[in-house]
Write a protein that holds these residues in place. Sequence first.
Motif, PDB file in Angstrom:
ATOM      1  N   GLY A 116       0.775  -1.234   0.000  1.00 53.96           N
ATOM      2  CA  GLY A 116       0.000   0.000   0.000  1.00 53.96           C
ATOM      3  C   GLY A 116       0.806   1.282   0.000  1.00 53.96           C
ATOM      4  N   SER A 117       2.126   1.180   0.021  1.00 58.36           N
ATOM      5  CA  SER A 117       2.926   2.405   0.008  1.00 58.36           C
ATOM      6  C   SER A 117       2.929   3.068  -1.364  1.00 58.36           C
ATOM      7  CB  SER A 117       4.359   2.131   0.475  1.00 58.36           C
ATOM      8  OG  SER A 117       4.961   1.107  -0.287  1.00 58.36           O
ATOM      9  N   VAL A 118       2.579   2.314  -2.397  1.00 57.48           N
ATOM     10  CA  VAL A 118       2.448   2.855  -3.744  1.00 57.48           C
ATOM     11  C   VAL A 118       1.084   2.439  -4.285  1.00 57.48           C
ATOM     12  CG1 VAL A 118       3.289   2.689  -6.130  1.00 57.48           C
ATOM     13  CG2 VAL A 118       4.912   2.944  -4.245  1.00 57.48           C
ATOM     14  N   VAL A 119       0.362   3.390  -4.869  1.00 54.25           N
ATOM     15  CA  VAL A 119      -0.971   3.084  -5.387  1.00 54.25           C
ATOM     16  C   VAL A 119      -1.010   3.068  -6.905  1.00 54.25           C
ATOM     17  CG1 VAL A 119      -2.195   3.901  -3.351  1.00 54.25           C
ATOM     18  CG2 VAL A 119      -1.632   5.520  -5.192  1.00 54.25           C
ATOM     19  N   ASP A 120       0.038   3.520  -7.554  1.00 55.98           N
ATOM     20  CA  ASP A 120       0.100   3.506  -9.010  1.00 55.98           C
ATOM     21  C   ASP A 120       1.563   3.656  -9.400  1.00 55.98           C
ATOM     22  OD1 ASP A 120      -0.667   3.394 -11.624  1.00 55.98           O
ATOM     23  OD2 ASP A 120      -1.629   5.359 -11.682  1.00 55.98           O
ATOM     24  N   GLY A 121       1.898   3.170 -10.592  1.00 57.20           N
ATOM     25  CA  GLY A 121       3.279   3.290 -11.039  1.00 57.20           C
ATOM     26  C   GLY A 121       3.429   2.943 -12.500  1.00 57.20           C
ATOM     27  N   THR A 122       4.488   3.439 -13.095  1.00 61.41           N
ATOM     28  CA  THR A 122       4.794   3.113 -14.474  1.00 61.41           C
ATOM     29  C   THR A 122       6.291   2.948 -14.638  1.00 61.41           C
ATOM     30  OG1 THR A 122       4.502   3.789 -16.790  1.00 61.41           O
ATOM     31  CG2 THR A 122       4.957   5.540 -15.211  1.00 61.41           C
ATOM     32  N   LEU A 123       6.689   1.996 -15.458  1.00 62.40           N
ATOM     33  CA  LEU A 123       8.094   1.785 -15.791  1.00 62.40           C
ATOM     34  C   LEU A 123       8.354   2.352 -17.175  1.00 62.40           C
ATOM     35  CD1 LEU A 123       8.631  -1.914 -14.631  1.00 62.40           C
ATOM     36  CD2 LEU A 123       9.401   0.156 -13.474  1.00 62.40           C
ATOM     37  N   ALA A 124       9.376   3.172 -17.303  1.00 58.40           N
ATOM     38  CA  ALA A 124       9.729   3.713 -18.610  1.00 58.40           C
ATOM     39  C   ALA A 124      10.179   2.581 -19.520  1.00 58.40           C
ATOM     40  CB  ALA A 124      10.837   4.747 -18.468  1.00 58.40           C
ATOM     41  N   ALA A 125       9.605   2.530 -20.727  1.00 66.97           N
ATOM     42  CA  ALA A 125       9.926   1.460 -21.675  1.00 66.97           C
ATOM     43  C   ALA A 125      10.948   1.886 -22.716  1.00 66.97           C
ATOM     44  CB  ALA A 125       8.648   1.003 -22.379  1.00 66.97           C
ATOM     45  N   SER A 126      11.389   3.149 -22.658  1.00 67.54           N
ATOM     46  CA  SER A 126      12.368   3.631 -23.623  1.00 67.54           C
ATOM     47  C   SER A 126      13.136   4.792 -23.009  1.00 67.54           C
ATOM     48  CB  SER A 126      11.688   4.100 -24.911  1.00 67.54           C
ATOM     49  OG  SER A 126      10.911   5.258 -24.662  1.00 67.54           O
ATOM     50  N   GLU A 127      14.237   5.139 -23.642  1.00 67.88           N
ATOM     51  CA  GLU A 127      15.019   6.281 -23.171  1.00 67.88           C
ATOM     52  C   GLU A 127      14.211   7.566 -23.278  1.00 67.88           C
ATOM     53  OE1 GLU A 127      19.288   8.535 -24.090  1.00 67.88           O
ATOM     54  OE2 GLU A 127      18.813   6.608 -25.040  1.00 67.88           O
TER      55      GLU A 127
END
Length: 540
Positions: free
Chosen positions: A377-388
């Motif tokens: 629960g410390s993070v509710v959303d996230g995204t990983l960069a897929a490119s530079e």
Amino acid sequence: MLARIGRATCVSASQRFLHVAVERNAAFGQISEKDVAFFEQLLGAGGVVTDPDALEPFNRDWQKKYVGNTKVALRPRTTEQVSELLRYCYSRRLAVVPQGGNTGLVGGSVPVFDEVVVSTAAMNRVLEFDEVSGTLVAQAGAVLQSLDEYAGQRGFMMPLDLGAKGSCHIGGNVSTNAGGLRLVRYGSLHGSVLGLQVVLPQPLAGAAGAGSGGGGGGGDGRVLDLLRTLRKDNTGYDLKQLFIGAEGTLGIITAVAIQCAPRPASVQLALLACPSFPAVTAALRTARRMLGEVLSAVEFLDSPCSHLATAHLEGVRNPLLQGGAAEGGGGGGGGEGVTHGSVGSAPFYMLVETHGSDADHDQQKMERFLEAVMGDGSVVDGTLAASEAQAKSIWRLREGVSEALVRRGAVYKYDVSLPTSSMYELVEALRARLAAAGFGADAGVLVVGYGHIGDGNLHLNISAPRYDDGLLSLIEPYVYEYVSRHNGSISAEHGIGLMKAQCLSYSKGPVAVELMRRIKEVVDPYGIMNPYKVLPPRPA
């Protein structure tokens, strides 16, 4: 010639810079035609700037907060020329301000009155690079981004990265002990700087030609040559450390030897949304535990910072908002990487980055980390960069906050170190204090926080429609007193400059301040080097 350099005698005896009143030191000389003639003979006409319009960028910081009145800016190309300039200025008691890219935030790199500006901009060459050890030697005026690109072509990277990397100089970075985005991985400049070449304001007795080890200096004894690339050198006092963070008050750095790091084969970057500041610190703990050996940066910004960046900077967006749209403007973009969760605007955002050598391995570690922090629960959303390109877009959101604040209007900036678990409490306390006095959001005043949470560095900013003495009196000395009570530092990485020179005692005791004064007096007995900065005046 006086028509070109103006009437130096018209300089006011005192000036007020927002919160600090300064008296000009009457012992300092003033620029004359004879002085300019000497400078032009030494540097050539192209190395001497006297036109009032051309002097404007030398006299004003980029925030337009600090304005000086220099009549001449000098652009030497070599250490020998800097040495001759300081010899002359010392003999005439002309005060000197060393200036690099002029990207500072505390008024340290601009004149206060009519001090001579010595710019390192023309001293921008790479002098040496060892492709085995990764040690780089460059003149002080080399731009940080250019050095990083140079090292990158050889499989290395500079150990620091700043938002101002496209214009800041390595000599200025060292002079202010700049920290930047990746200190959590690569450490401070006190560790990565291997050697310096510094020109002192006065010759040291018996130094000329002394010794055969290359460290005694040269010429008349003004050049302190510590420009070695050794990782280990345990011979006497480590003198280079005196000049890292001294902000040009002891001498002018003319060359730097620095240890570069291998350029990572794999870079992973996640942008995370957190429901509270305790959740941010919980995610930090998890990142250290699960990403330890590859963790390279951990940054945070609150929601108002995200809004400011997207509202005031073209093309900046927050990909975690619906459709990646900006909160208050901006836009543009392209597709995103892997995204988890789905929420609207969150109170806090984090950037977590890793540098490693195996992309598959590092991506797996990052995804396991993301699963863990979303699971607790410390993070509710996230995204990983897929490119530079996506990574650069995410970094622009964080790095653009400072620029966005300046575009909004007046801004009071504070760069402090505090215990990580409670550092945002200062933002909340000041926000409540100002609102209670009528300086809340309804009055157009925003109190925001962002920074390098991985090393406990908070950038506290107060954005207002205009500069206001009443508002300032509520901010200072309250901020410094708060930091002192919590055993923090009033300057984490921006330096002291003019802005905080009167406030050094909030972080340093009387013995430490007196020792600094005595070192200054030994090295610079006339006090010509960057006067009115860093050290408070002696009590009357």
